[in-house]
Design an enzyme around this catalytic site. Structure first.
Site, PDB file in Angstrom:
ATOM      1  N   LEU A  33       0.831  -1.144   0.037  1.00 27.90           N
ATOM      2  CA  LEU A  33      -0.001   0.126   0.026  1.00 27.90           C
ATOM      3  C   LEU A  33       0.899   1.318   0.055  1.00 27.90           C
ATOM      4  O   LEU A  33       1.985   1.376   0.589  1.00 27.90           O
ATOM      5  CB  LEU A  33      -0.822  -0.158   1.120  1.00 27.90           C
ATOM      6  CG  LEU A  33      -1.823  -1.214   1.336  1.00 27.90           C
ATOM      7  CD1 LEU A  33      -2.629  -0.921   2.733  1.00 27.90           C
ATOM      8  CD2 LEU A  33      -2.746  -1.238  -0.107  1.00 27.90           C
ATOM      9  N   HIS A  34       0.308   2.203  -0.599  1.00 25.59           N
ATOM     10  CA  HIS A  34       0.866   3.822  -0.757  1.00 25.59           C
ATOM     11  C   HIS A  34      -0.025   4.833  -0.586  1.00 25.59           C
ATOM     12  O   HIS A  34      -1.143   4.409  -0.179  1.00 25.59           O
ATOM     13  CB  HIS A  34       1.745   3.895  -1.952  1.00 25.59           C
ATOM     14  CG  HIS A  34       0.959   3.450  -3.326  1.00 25.59           C
ATOM     15  ND1 HIS A  34      -0.084   4.096  -3.753  1.00 25.59           N
ATOM     16  CD2 HIS A  34       0.890   2.322  -4.058  1.00 25.59           C
ATOM     17  CE1 HIS A  34      -0.767   3.440  -4.705  1.00 25.59           C
ATOM     18  NE2 HIS A  34       0.198   2.446  -5.077  1.00 25.59           N
ATOM     19  N   HIS A  37      -3.464   4.225  -2.245  1.00 29.18           N
ATOM     20  CA  HIS A  37      -4.603   3.477  -1.448  1.00 29.18           C
ATOM     21  C   HIS A  37      -4.870   4.348  -0.422  1.00 29.18           C
ATOM     22  O   HIS A  37      -6.135   4.178  -0.076  1.00 29.18           O
ATOM     23  CB  HIS A  37      -3.888   2.367  -1.014  1.00 29.18           C
ATOM     24  CG  HIS A  37      -3.273   1.371  -2.111  1.00 29.18           C
ATOM     25  ND1 HIS A  37      -1.961   1.122  -2.276  1.00 29.18           N
ATOM     26  CD2 HIS A  37      -3.901   0.386  -2.889  1.00 29.18           C
ATOM     27  CE1 HIS A  37      -1.847   0.093  -3.305  1.00 29.18           C
ATOM     28  NE2 HIS A  37      -3.062  -0.197  -3.832  1.00 29.18           N
ATOM     29  N   GLN A  61      -5.483 -12.767 -11.973  1.00 28.90           N
ATOM     30  CA  GLN A  61      -5.264 -11.590 -12.654  1.00 28.90           C
ATOM     31  C   GLN A  61      -4.033 -11.518 -13.514  1.00 28.90           C
ATOM     32  O   GLN A  61      -3.600 -10.552 -14.226  1.00 28.90           O
ATOM     33  CB  GLN A  61      -5.856 -10.395 -12.195  1.00 28.90           C
ATOM     34  CG  GLN A  61      -5.056  -9.953 -11.168  1.00 28.90           C
ATOM     35  CD  GLN A  61      -5.930  -8.561 -10.450  1.00 28.90           C
ATOM     36  OE1 GLN A  61      -6.583  -8.912  -9.688  1.00 28.90           O
ATOM     37  NE2 GLN A  61      -5.440  -7.636 -10.774  1.00 28.90           N
ATOM     38  N   GLY A 150      -8.863   3.395  -7.547  1.00 28.95           N
ATOM     39  CA  GLY A 150      -7.979   4.665  -8.464  1.00 28.95           C
ATOM     40  C   GLY A 150      -8.282   4.665  -9.752  1.00 28.95           C
ATOM     41  O   GLY A 150      -8.643   3.559 -10.470  1.00 28.95           O
ATOM     42  N   GLU A 151      -8.289   5.898 -10.243  1.00 27.23           N
ATOM     43  CA  GLU A 151      -8.278   6.212 -11.731  1.00 27.23           C
ATOM     44  C   GLU A 151      -6.869   5.929 -12.490  1.00 27.23           C
ATOM     45  O   GLU A 151      -7.078   5.768 -13.558  1.00 27.23           O
ATOM     46  CB  GLU A 151      -8.560   7.697 -12.053  1.00 27.23           C
ATOM     47  CG  GLU A 151     -10.091   7.867 -11.556  1.00 27.23           C
ATOM     48  CD  GLU A 151     -10.545   9.291 -12.178  1.00 27.23           C
ATOM     49  OE1 GLU A 151      -9.692  10.091 -12.433  1.00 27.23           O
ATOM     50  OE2 GLU A 151     -11.925   9.487 -12.294  1.00 27.23           O
ATOM     51  N   ASP A 153      -5.792   2.792 -12.801  1.00 28.08           N
ATOM     52  CA  ASP A 153      -6.275   1.785 -13.472  1.00 28.08           C
ATOM     53  C   ASP A 153      -7.336   2.116 -14.038  1.00 28.08           C
ATOM     54  O   ASP A 153      -8.537   1.470 -13.602  1.00 28.08           O
ATOM     55  CB  ASP A 153      -6.333   0.415 -12.365  1.00 28.08           C
ATOM     56  CG  ASP A 153      -5.052   0.194 -12.097  1.00 28.08           C
ATOM     57  OD1 ASP A 153      -4.131  -0.141 -12.698  1.00 28.08           O
ATOM     58  OD2 ASP A 153      -4.676   0.432 -10.813  1.00 28.08           O
ATOM     59  N   GLN A 156      -9.474  -0.503 -15.604  1.00 25.72           N
ATOM     60  CA  GLN A 156      -9.987  -1.605 -14.728  1.00 25.72           C
ATOM     61  C   GLN A 156     -11.432  -0.930 -14.223  1.00 25.72           C
ATOM     62  O   GLN A 156     -12.400  -1.424 -13.795  1.00 25.72           O
ATOM     63  CB  GLN A 156      -8.924  -1.864 -13.678  1.00 25.72           C
ATOM     64  CG  GLN A 156      -9.421  -2.172 -12.178  1.00 25.72           C
ATOM     65  CD  GLN A 156      -8.593  -2.719 -11.468  1.00 25.72           C
ATOM     66  OE1 GLN A 156      -7.676  -3.750 -11.506  1.00 25.72           O
ATOM     67  NE2 GLN A 156      -8.429  -1.922 -10.225  1.00 25.72           N
ATOM     68  N   VAL A 179      -3.003   9.441  -7.519  1.00 27.55           N
ATOM     69  CA  VAL A 179      -2.106  10.350  -6.568  1.00 27.55           C
ATOM     70  C   VAL A 179      -0.761  10.364  -7.117  1.00 27.55           C
ATOM     71  O   VAL A 179      -0.423   9.219  -7.348  1.00 27.55           O
ATOM     72  CB  VAL A 179      -2.266   9.869  -5.322  1.00 27.55           C
ATOM     73  CG1 VAL A 179      -1.186  10.551  -4.342  1.00 27.55           C
ATOM     74  CG2 VAL A 179      -3.478   9.791  -4.657  1.00 27.55           C
TER      75      VAL A 179
HETATM   76  O1  PAF Z   1      -6.248  -2.613  -8.620  1.00 30.62           O
HETATM   77  C1  PAF Z   1      -5.899  -3.575  -7.767  1.00 30.62           C
HETATM   78  O2  PAF Z   1      -5.055  -3.566  -7.005  1.00 30.62           O
HETATM   79  C2  PAF Z   1      -6.666  -5.183  -8.174  1.00 30.62           C
HETATM   80  O3  PAF Z   1      -6.657  -5.269  -9.669  1.00 30.62           O
HETATM   81  C3  PAF Z   1      -7.743  -5.403  -7.475  1.00 30.62           C
HETATM   82  C4  PAF Z   1      -9.227  -4.190  -8.012  1.00 30.62           C
HETATM   83  C5  PAF Z   1      -7.512  -5.287  -6.020  1.00 30.62           C
HETATM   84  C6  PAF Z   1      -8.312  -6.940  -7.771  1.00 30.62           C
HETATM   85  O4  PAF Z   1      -7.576  -7.698  -7.597  1.00 30.62           O
END
Ligand code: PAF
Length: 279
Positions: A33-34, A37, A61, A150-151, A153, A156, A179
């Site tokens: 985490l940073h 997050h 994934q 977060g934007e 990704d 996603q 960020v």
């Molecule tokens: O963005 C991420 O860290 C991952 O893709 C997520 C959304 C936690 C799913 O594993």
């Protein structure tokens, strides 16, 4: 703050929260985490009665085994940060707790409506199937009122919004801005794998993206795409995988700069970094 490792214990805590009619915020993460997050977590803590954060490096994934193995993991440090932010529950399961062997070995099927045919979806086949697989599981288990993504990704986020529409999840998806370090570098767990020198080099990515905004009056979408790719590739140590300017909602190639976003993936040495800029 309580750390939970089983689905059963998670469901029990969720049921207790629901019984007390508490609103639930969920921040799905893969740990390492940073501050990016932390910004999601702060929003969840201030916007809900209870916040759950999942810390799970989701194997389904990753289409590159080495990337999965090298993904940074440090639950103790993550837990310290999350406790300091006022998180109520951390869900940190093992892959075996999350998936049956069958789920682990078959590609999860989902109709992306074209959202996965470009950019990350094209470069990392199966990646978004794994994301949808794990996030839909988390939504079923936690039944959050709000979930925070977060934007950085960006693709996603679009995929998850579609998943919520199609699967009728009763959850509000909250997209949160990128960020950046003071240098402009987008925060990412992968930055931990950059040497000090590579980090300096990586700063060029955001600078070039920001600079490209100045060109939209005089150049076409295709010209700006080529310009960005050329500028980044000129920096020793950086190699562009793709740069595409797409519509912010459909993610299909943008005809012009209105409602457009440019998304880039760049290798900085061995580390794959992503970033984006809205036009
Ligand atoms: O963005 C991420 O860290 C991952 O893709 C997520 C959304 C936690 C799913 O594993």
């Amino acid at each position: 703050m309580q750390i939970i490792t089983t689905r059963q214990a998670l469901s029990d805590q969720v049921a207790a929260c629901k019984q007390k009619q508490k609103t639930i915020g969920l921040v799905p993460t893969m740990g390492a985490l940073h501050e990016g997050h932390a910004s999601l977590v702060r929003k969840s803590v201030s916007g809900n009665n209870v916040t759950f954060v999942s810390v799970f490096v989701n194997p389904t994934q990753f289409n590159n085994k080495e990337d999965l193995e090298k993904y940074p993991r440090n639950l103790e440090r993550d837990a310290d940060l999350l406790a300091s932010l006022g998180v109520d529950y951390v869900f940190a399961p093992t892959p075996e707790e999350m998936y049956t062997p069958e789920e682990m070995n078959t590609v999860f099927n989902f109709d992306f409506g074209g959202l996965d045919s470009v950019m990350e979806g094209k470069m990392r086949p199966g990646h978004f199937n794994g994301v949808v697989q794990v996030v839909s599981k988390l939504f079923r288990l936690v039944q959050p009122d709000r979930a925070y993504f977060g934007e950085k990704d960006y693709q996603q986020l679009a995929v998850i919004r579609r998943m919520v529409d199609i699967m009728h999840f009763n959850v509000q998806i909250v997209g949160c801005p990128i960020v950046r370090e003071a240098s402009g570098l987008a925060l990412s767990s992968r930055n931990e794998r950059l040497s000090a020198e590579e980090k300096q080099t990586a700063v060029n990515i955001s600078h070039i993206l920001f600079e490209s905004r100045q060109l939209t009056q005089s150049q076409t979408v295709a010209q700006v795409e080529s310009w960005v790719i050329e500028q980044i590739n000129r920096v020793p140590g950086l190699t562009v995988e793709y740069y595409q300017i797409v519509d912010q909602t459909t993610l299909q190639p943008a005809p012009d700069f209105s409602h457009a976003i440019g998304c880039v993936t760049v290798y900085c040495g061995p580390v794959r970094l992503i970033d984006n800029v809205k036009y």
